[in-house]
Design a protein around this motif. Structure first.
Motif, PDB file in Angstrom:
ATOM      1  N   LYS A 189      10.790  -6.519  11.692  1.00  0.00           N
ATOM      2  CA  LYS A 189      10.164  -5.247  11.293  1.00  0.00           C
ATOM      3  C   LYS A 189      10.636  -4.710   9.942  1.00  0.00           C
ATOM      4  O   LYS A 189      10.437  -3.542   9.620  1.00  0.00           O
ATOM      5  CB  LYS A 189      10.331  -4.158  12.373  1.00  0.00           C
ATOM      6  N   ASN A 190      11.252  -5.545   9.124  1.00  0.00           N
ATOM      7  CA  ASN A 190      11.618  -5.202   7.748  1.00  0.00           C
ATOM      8  C   ASN A 190      10.325  -4.911   6.966  1.00  0.00           C
ATOM      9  O   ASN A 190       9.369  -5.681   7.033  1.00  0.00           O
ATOM     10  CB  ASN A 190      12.371  -6.383   7.126  1.00  0.00           C
ATOM     11  N   HIS A 191      10.273  -3.807   6.224  1.00  0.00           N
ATOM     12  CA  HIS A 191       9.104  -3.459   5.416  1.00  0.00           C
ATOM     13  C   HIS A 191       8.986  -4.441   4.255  1.00  0.00           C
ATOM     14  O   HIS A 191       9.929  -4.594   3.478  1.00  0.00           O
ATOM     15  CB  HIS A 191       9.227  -2.045   4.863  1.00  0.00           C
ATOM     16  N   VAL A 192       7.817  -5.086   4.133  1.00  0.00           N
ATOM     17  CA  VAL A 192       7.646  -6.072   3.069  1.00  0.00           C
ATOM     18  C   VAL A 192       6.525  -5.747   2.080  1.00  0.00           C
ATOM     19  O   VAL A 192       6.518  -6.284   0.976  1.00  0.00           O
ATOM     20  CB  VAL A 192       7.468  -7.504   3.627  1.00  0.00           C
ATOM     21  N   SER A 193       5.589  -4.859   2.447  1.00  0.00           N
ATOM     22  CA  SER A 193       4.563  -4.461   1.491  1.00  0.00           C
ATOM     23  C   SER A 193       3.802  -3.247   2.017  1.00  0.00           C
ATOM     24  O   SER A 193       3.998  -2.830   3.154  1.00  0.00           O
ATOM     25  CB  SER A 193       3.585  -5.607   1.200  1.00  0.00           C
ATOM     26  N   VAL A 194       2.942  -2.717   1.162  1.00  0.00           N
ATOM     27  CA  VAL A 194       2.082  -1.601   1.546  1.00  0.00           C
ATOM     28  C   VAL A 194       0.624  -2.040   1.450  1.00  0.00           C
ATOM     29  O   VAL A 194       0.271  -2.921   0.657  1.00  0.00           O
ATOM     30  CB  VAL A 194       2.322  -0.338   0.682  1.00  0.00           C
ATOM     31  N   HIS A 195      -0.208  -1.425   2.259  1.00  0.00           N
ATOM     32  CA  HIS A 195      -1.622  -1.786   2.331  1.00  0.00           C
ATOM     33  C   HIS A 195      -2.312  -1.687   0.964  1.00  0.00           C
ATOM     34  O   HIS A 195      -3.160  -2.520   0.638  1.00  0.00           O
ATOM     35  CB  HIS A 195      -2.331  -0.897   3.355  1.00  0.00           C
ATOM     36  N   ASP A 196      -1.946  -0.708   0.181  1.00  0.00           N
ATOM     37  CA  ASP A 196      -2.589  -0.499  -1.118  1.00  0.00           C
ATOM     38  C   ASP A 196      -2.343  -1.644  -2.099  1.00  0.00           C
ATOM     39  O   ASP A 196      -3.025  -1.731  -3.125  1.00  0.00           O
ATOM     40  CB  ASP A 196      -2.136   0.814  -1.746  1.00  0.00           C
ATOM     41  N   ASP A 197      -1.378  -2.523  -1.818  1.00  0.00           N
ATOM     42  CA  ASP A 197      -1.079  -3.638  -2.716  1.00  0.00           C
ATOM     43  C   ASP A 197      -1.833  -4.918  -2.353  1.00  0.00           C
ATOM     44  O   ASP A 197      -1.628  -5.954  -2.980  1.00  0.00           O
ATOM     45  CB  ASP A 197       0.431  -3.914  -2.741  1.00  0.00           C
ATOM     46  N   ILE A 198      -2.720  -4.845  -1.358  1.00  0.00           N
ATOM     47  CA  ILE A 198      -3.543  -6.019  -1.025  1.00  0.00           C
ATOM     48  C   ILE A 198      -4.625  -6.190  -2.084  1.00  0.00           C
ATOM     49  O   ILE A 198      -5.363  -5.260  -2.405  1.00  0.00           O
ATOM     50  CB  ILE A 198      -4.191  -5.891   0.363  1.00  0.00           C
ATOM     51  N   ILE A 199      -4.694  -7.390  -2.617  1.00  0.00           N
ATOM     52  CA  ILE A 199      -5.746  -7.749  -3.578  1.00  0.00           C
ATOM     53  C   ILE A 199      -6.906  -8.408  -2.841  1.00  0.00           C
ATOM     54  O   ILE A 199      -8.059  -8.143  -3.120  1.00  0.00           O
ATOM     55  CB  ILE A 199      -5.190  -8.701  -4.656  1.00  0.00           C
ATOM     56  N   SER A 200      -6.575  -9.298  -1.886  1.00  0.00           N
ATOM     57  CA  SER A 200      -7.608 -10.021  -1.142  1.00  0.00           C
ATOM     58  C   SER A 200      -7.095 -10.424   0.239  1.00  0.00           C
ATOM     59  O   SER A 200      -5.923 -10.757   0.394  1.00  0.00           O
ATOM     60  CB  SER A 200      -8.017 -11.275  -1.917  1.00  0.00           C
ATOM     61  N   ILE A 250       1.480 -14.378  -1.595  1.00  0.00           N
ATOM     62  CA  ILE A 250       0.740 -14.655  -0.365  1.00  0.00           C
ATOM     63  C   ILE A 250       1.666 -14.344   0.802  1.00  0.00           C
ATOM     64  O   ILE A 250       2.797 -14.836   0.846  1.00  0.00           O
ATOM     65  CB  ILE A 250       0.322 -16.140  -0.285  1.00  0.00           C
ATOM     66  N   LEU A 251       1.199 -13.500   1.724  1.00  0.00           N
ATOM     67  CA  LEU A 251       1.891 -13.278   2.990  1.00  0.00           C
ATOM     68  C   LEU A 251       0.938 -13.709   4.095  1.00  0.00           C
ATOM     69  O   LEU A 251      -0.222 -13.280   4.121  1.00  0.00           O
ATOM     70  CB  LEU A 251       2.297 -11.814   3.172  1.00  0.00           C
ATOM     71  N   GLU A 252       1.430 -14.561   4.979  1.00  0.00           N
ATOM     72  CA  GLU A 252       0.586 -15.062   6.058  1.00  0.00           C
ATOM     73  C   GLU A 252       0.378 -13.978   7.108  1.00  0.00           C
ATOM     74  O   GLU A 252       1.320 -13.292   7.505  1.00  0.00           O
ATOM     75  CB  GLU A 252       1.219 -16.301   6.672  1.00  0.00           C
ATOM     76  N   LYS A 253      -0.865 -13.827   7.539  1.00  0.00           N
ATOM     77  CA  LYS A 253      -1.207 -12.780   8.505  1.00  0.00           C
ATOM     78  C   LYS A 253      -0.388 -12.906   9.788  1.00  0.00           C
ATOM     79  O   LYS A 253       0.009 -11.905  10.385  1.00  0.00           O
ATOM     80  CB  LYS A 253      -2.700 -12.828   8.814  1.00  0.00           C
ATOM     81  N   SER A 254      -0.097 -14.129  10.203  1.00  0.00           N
ATOM     82  CA  SER A 254       0.659 -14.340  11.442  1.00  0.00           C
ATOM     83  C   SER A 254       2.134 -13.972  11.314  1.00  0.00           C
ATOM     84  O   SER A 254       2.841 -13.870  12.315  1.00  0.00           O
ATOM     85  CB  SER A 254       0.541 -15.799  11.889  1.00  0.00           C
ATOM     86  N   LYS A 255       2.599 -13.724  10.078  1.00  0.00           N
ATOM     87  CA  LYS A 255       4.014 -13.430   9.844  1.00  0.00           C
ATOM     88  C   LYS A 255       4.291 -11.961   9.541  1.00  0.00           C
ATOM     89  O   LYS A 255       5.430 -11.576   9.330  1.00  0.00           O
ATOM     90  CB  LYS A 255       4.532 -14.276   8.666  1.00  0.00           C
ATOM     91  N   ILE A 256       3.222 -11.141   9.495  1.00  0.00           N
ATOM     92  CA  ILE A 256       3.395  -9.715   9.205  1.00  0.00           C
ATOM     93  C   ILE A 256       2.681  -8.872  10.258  1.00  0.00           C
ATOM     94  O   ILE A 256       1.715  -9.324  10.872  1.00  0.00           O
ATOM     95  CB  ILE A 256       2.894  -9.351   7.787  1.00  0.00           C
ATOM     96  N   VAL A 257       3.194  -7.672  10.446  1.00  0.00           N
ATOM     97  CA  VAL A 257       2.582  -6.717  11.388  1.00  0.00           C
ATOM     98  C   VAL A 257       2.418  -5.379  10.675  1.00  0.00           C
ATOM     99  O   VAL A 257       3.134  -5.065   9.726  1.00  0.00           O
ATOM    100  CB  VAL A 257       3.424  -6.549  12.671  1.00  0.00           C
ATOM    101  N   LYS A 258       1.479  -4.592  11.163  1.00  0.00           N
ATOM    102  CA  LYS A 258       1.204  -3.279  10.585  1.00  0.00           C
ATOM    103  C   LYS A 258       2.170  -2.231  11.168  1.00  0.00           C
ATOM    104  O   LYS A 258       2.524  -2.300  12.333  1.00  0.00           O
ATOM    105  CB  LYS A 258      -0.220  -2.855  10.917  1.00  0.00           C
ATOM    106  N   GLU A 259       2.512  -1.262  10.319  1.00  0.00           N
ATOM    107  CA  GLU A 259       3.287  -0.113  10.775  1.00  0.00           C
ATOM    108  C   GLU A 259       2.728   1.126  10.094  1.00  0.00           C
ATOM    109  O   GLU A 259       2.341   1.085   8.936  1.00  0.00           O
ATOM    110  CB  GLU A 259       4.764  -0.273  10.413  1.00  0.00           C
ATOM    111  N   ASN A 260       2.697   2.249  10.806  1.00  0.00           N
ATOM    112  CA  ASN A 260       2.222   3.531  10.249  1.00  0.00           C
ATOM    113  C   ASN A 260       0.702   3.577  10.105  1.00  0.00           C
ATOM    114  O   ASN A 260       0.198   4.192   9.181  1.00  0.00           O
ATOM    115  CB  ASN A 260       2.881   3.801   8.888  1.00  0.00           C
ATOM    116  N   TRP A 261      -0.029   2.942  11.014  1.00  0.00           N
ATOM    117  CA  TRP A 261      -1.502   2.909  10.903  1.00  0.00           C
ATOM    118  C   TRP A 261      -2.087   3.935  11.812  1.00  0.00           C
ATOM    119  O   TRP A 261      -1.999   4.090  12.888  1.00  0.00           O
ATOM    120  CB  TRP A 261      -2.027   1.523  11.222  1.00  0.00           C
TER     121      TRP A 261
END
Length: 113
Positions: free
Chosen positions: A23-34, A102-113
């Motif tokens: 659960k370490n924070h690794v990025s924010v939604h606003d930084d998604i390009i694609s 690139i961050l793999e979808k299977s390796k990250i989870v959403k928080e604060n949604w």
């Protein structure tokens, strides 16, 4: 007394992506390009910025879009492999990826949604 109305995202803070394992924070939604990328294990997202990660050694890899110099990206806390960083693209049409992650979808989870 007057009331100030804030958009919902300003009240709860930024929508975050975290390492699925610790659960370490690794990025924010606003930084998604694609969201239309392919990782080793399925769908992946292209981010302009990431945080709290370790970037590994650079190496050349033949990916679906050609030859790139990339470096694996690991969680800064638990060291789980999350994806990679594009260091260099050899084809002109792929240059926009340089410096992106690139961050793999299977390796990250959403928080604060």
């Amino acid at each position: 007394m007057s009331w100030i109305s804030l958009p919902m995202d300003e009240m709860v803070g930024p929508r975050l992506y975290c390492c699925y394992k610790c659960k370490n924070h690794v990025s924010v939604h606003d930084d998604i390009i694609s969201k239309a990328f392919q990782g080793r294990n399925g769908r992946a997202f292209l981010f302009s910025h990431v945080m709290n990660v370790i970037v590994g050694a650079k190496e050349d890899r033949h990916l679906m879009t050609g030859l790139h110099t990339v470096a694996d990206v690991f969680c800064g806390d638990c060291h789980e492999l999350l994806g990679w960083k594009y260091e260099r693209a050899y084809e002109e049409t792929q240059k926009y990826k340089e410096g992106k992650f690139i961050l793999e979808k299977s390796k990250i989870v959403k928080e604060n949604w």
